[in-house]
Enzyme design. Structure first.
Site, short mmCIF file in Angstrom:
data_model
loop_
_atom_site.label_atom_id
_atom_site.label_comp_id
_atom_site.label_asym_id
_atom_site.label_seq_id
_atom_site.Cartn_x
_atom_site.Cartn_y
_atom_site.Cartn_z
CG HIS A 19 -10.80 -6.12 6.77
ND1 HIS A 19 -9.59 -6.25 7.48
CD2 HIS A 19 -10.50 -6.33 5.37
CE1 HIS A 19 -8.90 -6.94 6.62
NE2 HIS A 19 -9.34 -7.09 5.32
CD GLU A 44 -2.12 -2.24 1.17
OE1 GLU A 44 -0.83 -2.74 1.91
OE2 GLU A 44 -2.88 -3.20 0.90
C1 LIG Z 1 -2.55 -4.55 4.19
C2 LIG Z 1 -3.55 -5.39 3.83
N1 LIG Z 1 -3.72 -5.37 2.25
C3 LIG Z 1 -4.56 -5.65 1.57
C4 LIG Z 1 -5.29 -6.77 2.18
C5 LIG Z 1 -6.44 -7.60 1.49
N2 LIG Z 1 -6.00 -8.91 1.42
C6 LIG Z 1 -6.22 -9.82 2.20
S1 LIG Z 1 -5.66 -11.34 2.00
C7 LIG Z 1 -4.76 -10.75 0.64
C8 LIG Z 1 -4.02 -11.67 -0.21
C9 LIG Z 1 -3.10 -12.27 0.46
O1 LIG Z 1 -2.39 -12.99 -0.47
P1 LIG Z 1 -1.45 -14.20 0.32
O2 LIG Z 1 -0.23 -13.44 1.31
O3 LIG Z 1 -0.57 -14.78 -0.85
O4 LIG Z 1 -2.30 -14.98 1.21
P2 LIG Z 1 -3.27 -16.13 0.84
O5 LIG Z 1 -4.33 -15.39 0.93
O6 LIG Z 1 -2.92 -16.65 -0.54
O7 LIG Z 1 -3.29 -17.07 1.85
C10 LIG Z 1 -5.41 -9.40 0.52
C11 LIG Z 1 -4.78 -8.81 -0.88
C12 LIG Z 1 -5.22 -6.59 3.69
N3 LIG Z 1 -6.05 -7.64 4.32
N4 LIG Z 1 -4.34 -6.08 4.25
#
Ligand SMILES: Cc1ncc(C[n+]2csc(CCOP(=O)(O)OP(=O)(O)O)c2C)c(N)n1
Ligand SMILES: Cc1ncc(C[n+]2csc(CCOP(=O)(O)OP(=O)(O)O)c2C)c(N)n1
Ligand SMILES: [Mg+2]
Ligand SMILES: [Mg+2]
Lengths: 323, 358, 358, 323
Positions: free
Chosen positions: C162, C93
């Site tokens: 959230h 971000e």
């Molecule tokens: C700071 C922040 N940015 C974006 C999000 C939205 N978000 C939640 S999970 C996710 C994807 C995470 O991907 P990964 O680290 O590969 O974990 P996975 O979901 O594959 O277990 C996103 C973008 C968030 N919760 N927090």
């Protein structure tokens, strides 16, 4: 002669101007003529100039708290700079920014930055604009060994690779982040290797050697212009003075600076090389030195004579374009 | 002495706390903080200090403890307790705050330093979404005893990114406590409380006050949070001021006293929790309120306090509330502009006269 | 219709803006935003969108534009203008906001998305220390026309990290504009203005409102910032509400209208700049003020507005100001708790009756 | 037999419990019994269990938004968990946290985290406490391919190296961050290589292979306990369902999940291996399956019957220890 004379003269003049500007800043700060926090870049001139000498005003740089050298190398007016660091209303930023926030958008100088790691995400933005608008401009961020450890810097590197941005990440490794050794703050053995791991070409150069630094950055810049994405260049260098002007530097080894000034002065190294190669004459450079001393002398005198901002008009203006 | 404040006792050094027995010395704000931290570290081996240059000189050839914090607040601690407990870190504020919060949940009492509180921007998530919320999100099953120290405020010609006073931002956040001592005596007592407290505490030191001296007891004492101090008492106007603004409020009160106007100066000392009772009690007597705050005006502490009084103390009010704050601008660099930015005695005086004239 | 507001004109869909000529359609808040962005992207090639999943499917084998933003606000834009202008990013971000700010200084008009505005914590420095301050620090020699969109607010059982509505934090920051539409009509017009604006704009969309529909003109129109809307006019009590709280304020006003109590409901639409004139003008007539805000109470928008009125509208006030806000707690997960956390019609009614009884 | 039978049974039971818990969560969510955002970890069970099976309650883990599996592997009570995700007052966090904020400090489970990259700095803190207090405990953070790109994660890696913290960074690379491919978000060719660049040992393992993953993490954990500092372990795995429950997953290739469920199911792979090696009998595992189905069935029934929080007492409590 692998470099044009004009190029060498410009390089020398620019480096010499930075040196003189910084040394006068130190003097004027100590004399009470410059307020605030000032971080001088004397000793590190070669990198700034090597990075900026080929850039146009539409190429963008983003700088750090130690930004005077980058400004000068990018073509900012030293008179306007001196007025700015003195807080005068005719300074580059009307006296509202000061040394740590000096900027000159017209010259493609996106600002010093008093937040360590604040710059690289912004320089990605400049690079993104260049890419999106198809201008073939490039953007360079200056970073330190210390700011390499800020998350914003690392995020910006990854994003630059992902979006293949024309962004050259210059790391001026002067061995210190304030009073912390670079090799303490950096957990890795080599910042260059760490940066290579992000998926961009990464070079390590001797930043005291203007030519080596210039050559490496030139390749990176050309690659970026050609759509080849970002590069990391780590340039070793020496900070000749304190972290900030007035820093007692208790953390530095005995004679460390004295020795470095003797053997690792990028200006001396440049002079020695161009004289040895027969590219420039000592006399020519001495003449430039004199001109510069006079120029900076004038900048200081003009600065001291320049008007101060007027709170009744200047305090509340420039927050928004409209509100 | 007026009897406005029922809780008020005889004052030591701007404070209304019961006098601490034993020896006192004249100490600067910086020293008082250093004393507080040093003694707590001696007393409790779980107290650690971490941040950039909190010792200084890590990995260098020269002196250790080269800075002791760039304002010298933690000077001398590392030589006494070692690098294991006074930890210089890379420039990674999110990781600094996170390390403190995670350690606090696991048996330590960390004091994390944000060299300048302006650096909250790169670490805000760890503060407001993590440390502040743990206890609530986990149903009360955790505690996070940590202190985040940082220097705040304008006056050093440090420009827009090193001069903010962002207490209103953290005061907005449930789960945080926010402490802003206005003198060395309070600095020591509040720091002791902050370290012993079981919740995350934001401890904001105003950079123009580090050399300010007053009488400070040698022994350790804790000043409870949420109890205001009454550096001047009076019946005509209530002036609420915080941090360095207390200095100006007192100066204004002293000038007005000579004119026969008595001001009830309230220094909340902690902004969260806030001693709103003391403020409401005072306004009940004076009917007039001036709030002085160095922060920006929108959603700031001044309107926060004004809002509380307009809601809970409305019927006491005999005049409009006046807030004296910085303008809605970043902090400018040039000395003339910065001086015009920060509220000062003249502005406090004008506001007081205004509410009295009304 | 009452004549409280001199600027007020006949309302379309909760708004007092002059009716836009031409065709209208019933549109959801989400669609209205999508329309606004799409048309601006067509009109102006310098407008770009960037963020996580703003298109979705980057690098994947399945469908492109798989999300169009997790709330679907930017759906369909990428297929039209391409990945070069609707840019999916890594989860970074600070780098997202920084890229937008740097690009805004260099000829683009970026719309950066924080998927949830709660993610401000990891990007706050780029927002408050960089984008917000450029123009001032640089002596007016730069402009940063960018929009930061994010979804805010409770109601989705999304838990403490959230569900925040952090408008008060950004409203505190000079250099930012803060926009919070309460209906689809305003959402479109304010988004158009936000994109065309020369300053950084924080655009906060309440997640429970994406499906809310109203009549929306098909053509593009810009609603100027700093001009309140008056969804209900009345003479007995002023109710200021923002974002989704406007829904509750209107419902309360409609209930009270049946009892013969008329409420002047003011929706500032933009919190910074704030149309304080409209509020003061209304309080002059009603003498009574209730401020409804979903944010936490300390240093929040409710006390901000209360403070302004206690200062500038004091002599109009005939009763204590009442603020209706969330409590000083994080947002809880369990539905019963979350429902008790968010202000609702009953609480607005109680507050109004309270100020009328007083 | 290189692994004790008891160990294998515990491993199987733990993985199977996660699978069943997640599958029931999906069902109960679809049935309206679980509110909010829920991210299921079915398919990724082997990594969670391999990482946690040897840990004591005083070893600490920090999890992510996709945290159920980590909780179960770390020994959290599934009944308390189910109540928590259902928002009941007898849940692990009194219903105040929910799926994305589930935590159990007594079990050394420092919390799921709804902020991507929120965890690693905190886990550094747990590791720092272990180091400072000399407990020989270790701390593990779970990370994703997506969260690898968050600055906080990278800062935490560097700091862990600098302070030589007993912190094992586990990267569950399931190929996706929401609907973005891992190899889009990661600019580098190899996350493991990028992490190695930070100055810590970095291993890549097949996270579908419980044994390979366990062996790698065991080495890392032992090194951390012995004062050898942090390690990065990237474990390849497959997310069997949507990013969140209800995600239509339009971005996934046709048959991608179907095939993965056939050939890359860590539970099937585990069963096949232990049967082939003669370490466990199918019948024993089938019996465990039955027990677990019953256990989760009971957790759901208990959850649905559990009391809901009472706003009059629960809304305002637990913000501070004292205020
Ligand atoms: C700071 C922040 N940015 C974006 C999000 C939205 N978000 C939640 S999970 C996710 C994807 C995470 O991907 P990964 O680290 O590969 O974990 P996975 O979901 O594959 O277990 C996103 C973008 C968030 N919760 N927090
Ligand atoms: C976010 C942030 N953290 C800390 C600081 C304080 N600070 C200013 S410069 C500096 C050291 C920077 O070191 P390096 O990047 O190596 O640059 P150098 O000073 O050597 O040029 C620090 C810690 C800051 N300005 N911003
Ligand atoms: Mg350095
Ligand atoms: Mg993933």
């Amino acid at each position: 002669m692998p470099y044009q004379e004009d190029f060498l003269l410009r390089a020398y003049r620019s480096m010499r101007t930075i040196r003189e500007f910084e040394e006068r800043c130190i003097k004027e700060f100590m004399g009470g003529n410059i307020p605030g926090f000032v971080h001088a870049s004397n000793g590190q001139e070669a990198i700034a100039v090597a990075a900026c000498i080929d850039l146009s005003d539409s190429d963008i740089i983003g700088s750090t708290h130690r930004g005077h050298g980058h400004c000068i190398a990018k073509g900012c007016d030293v008179g306007g700079m001196m007025k700015e660091v003195m807080g005068r209303s005719t300074g580059l930023c009307k006296g509202k920014g000061g040394s740590m926030h000096i900027a000159d958008i017209d010259k493609g100088m996106l600002g010093a930055n008093a937040i360590v790691g604040g710059g690289p995400p912004l320089v990605n933005g400049a690079a993104l604009a260049a890419k999106t608008l198809g201008t073939k401009n490039v953007a360079l961020s200056f970073n330190g060994d210390g700011s390499a450890n800020q998350g914003t810097t690392m995020e910006a590197m990854n994003m630059a690779v992902v979006l293949q941005l024309p962004h050259i990440f210059i790391y001026e490794n002067n061995g210190y982040a304030e009073g912390t050794a670079a090799n303490y703050g950096l957990g890795c053995d080599s910042l260059t290797d760490r940066n290579a791991g992000f998926g961009m070409p990464a070079e390590y150069v001797d930043g005291n050697d203007f030519f080596a630094t210039y050559d490496a950055i030139k390749v990176a810049t050309q690659r970026a212009r050609d759509g080849g994405g970002p590069t990391s260049i780590e340039a070793k260098c020496v900070r000749f003075d304190g972290h900030f002007i007035g820093d007692p530097q208790l953390y530095r080894g005995e004679d460390e600076v004295k020795n470095a000034r003797k053997t690792e002065d990028c200006l001396k190294i440049f002079r020695a090389r161009v004289i040895k190669e027969g590219w420039l004459k000592a006399a020519t450079m001495n003449a430039i030195d004199k001109e510069i001393v006079a120029e900076i002398e004038k900048a200081v005198a003009d600065g001291l004579a320049a008007p101060r901002p007027d709170p009744s008009t200047d305090l509340l203006s420039d927050v928004y374009s409209s509100y | 002495m007026s009897t406005v404040h029922t809780k008020g006792t005889e004052m030591t050094t701007n404070s209304n706390d019961a006098k601490i027995g034993g020896k006192t010395s004249i100490k600067a704000y910086r020293e008082a903080l250093n004393d507080a931290i040093r003694e707590e570290m001696r007393r409790d081996p779980t107290v650690i200090v971490l941040g950039e240059e909190v010792s200084g000189g890590a990995g260098c050839d020269g002196q250790d403890d080269a800075y002791g914090g760039v304002f010298g607040v933690t000077k001398g601690l590392m030589p006494e307790v070692g690098r294991e407990r006074v930890i210089d870190t890379p420039i990674s504020e999110a990781a600094i705050i996170g390390a403190a919060a995670g350690a606090a949940n696991n048996g330590l009492r960390p004091i994390a330093e944000l060299m300048f509180f302006d650096f909250i921007g790169v670490s805000f998530d760890q503060i407001f979404n993590q440390a502040a919320k743990f206890r609530y999100m986990f149903g009360g099953k955790s505690k996070t005893p940590m202190v985040i120290r940082g220097t705040v405020g304008a006056g050093w010609r440090a420009g827009a990114q090193h001069s903010s006073i962002l207490h209103s931002v953290v005061t907005h956040i449930p789960g945080l406590k926010v402490v802003m001592p206005s003198n060395a005596y309070d600095a020591k007592g509040l720091m002791v409380q902050a370290i012993r407290d079981e919740d995350p505490v934001i401890f904001l030191e105003h950079k123009v006050m580090y050399n300010n001296e007053c009488e400070v007891p040698d022994e350790q004492y804790a000043i409870p949070f949420g109890e205001a101090a009454f550096p001047r008492q009076g019946k005509d106007v209530t002036i609420v001021a915080i941090s360095n603004m207390v200095t100006h409020a007192i100066a204004a009160a002293d000038i007005l006293a000579k004119e026969g106007i008595t001001c009830d100066v309230i220094d909340p000392r902690t902004v969260s929790p806030l001693d709103d009772e003391a403020i409401l009690e005072s306004v009940e007597v004076t009917g007039r309120l001036v709030v002085v705050d160095e922060g920006n005006p929108r959603c700031g502490l001044a309107s926060d306090i004004a809002g509380i009084v307009a809601e809970k103390g409305f019927f006491s009010l005999r005049a409009p509330i006046r807030t004296v704050t910085a303008p809605h601008t970043p902090v400018p660099f040039a000395p003339e502009l910065e001086d015009a930015y920060v509220p000062n005695v003249d502005k406090v005086l004008a506001a007081v006269r205004d509410v009295l004239g009304a």
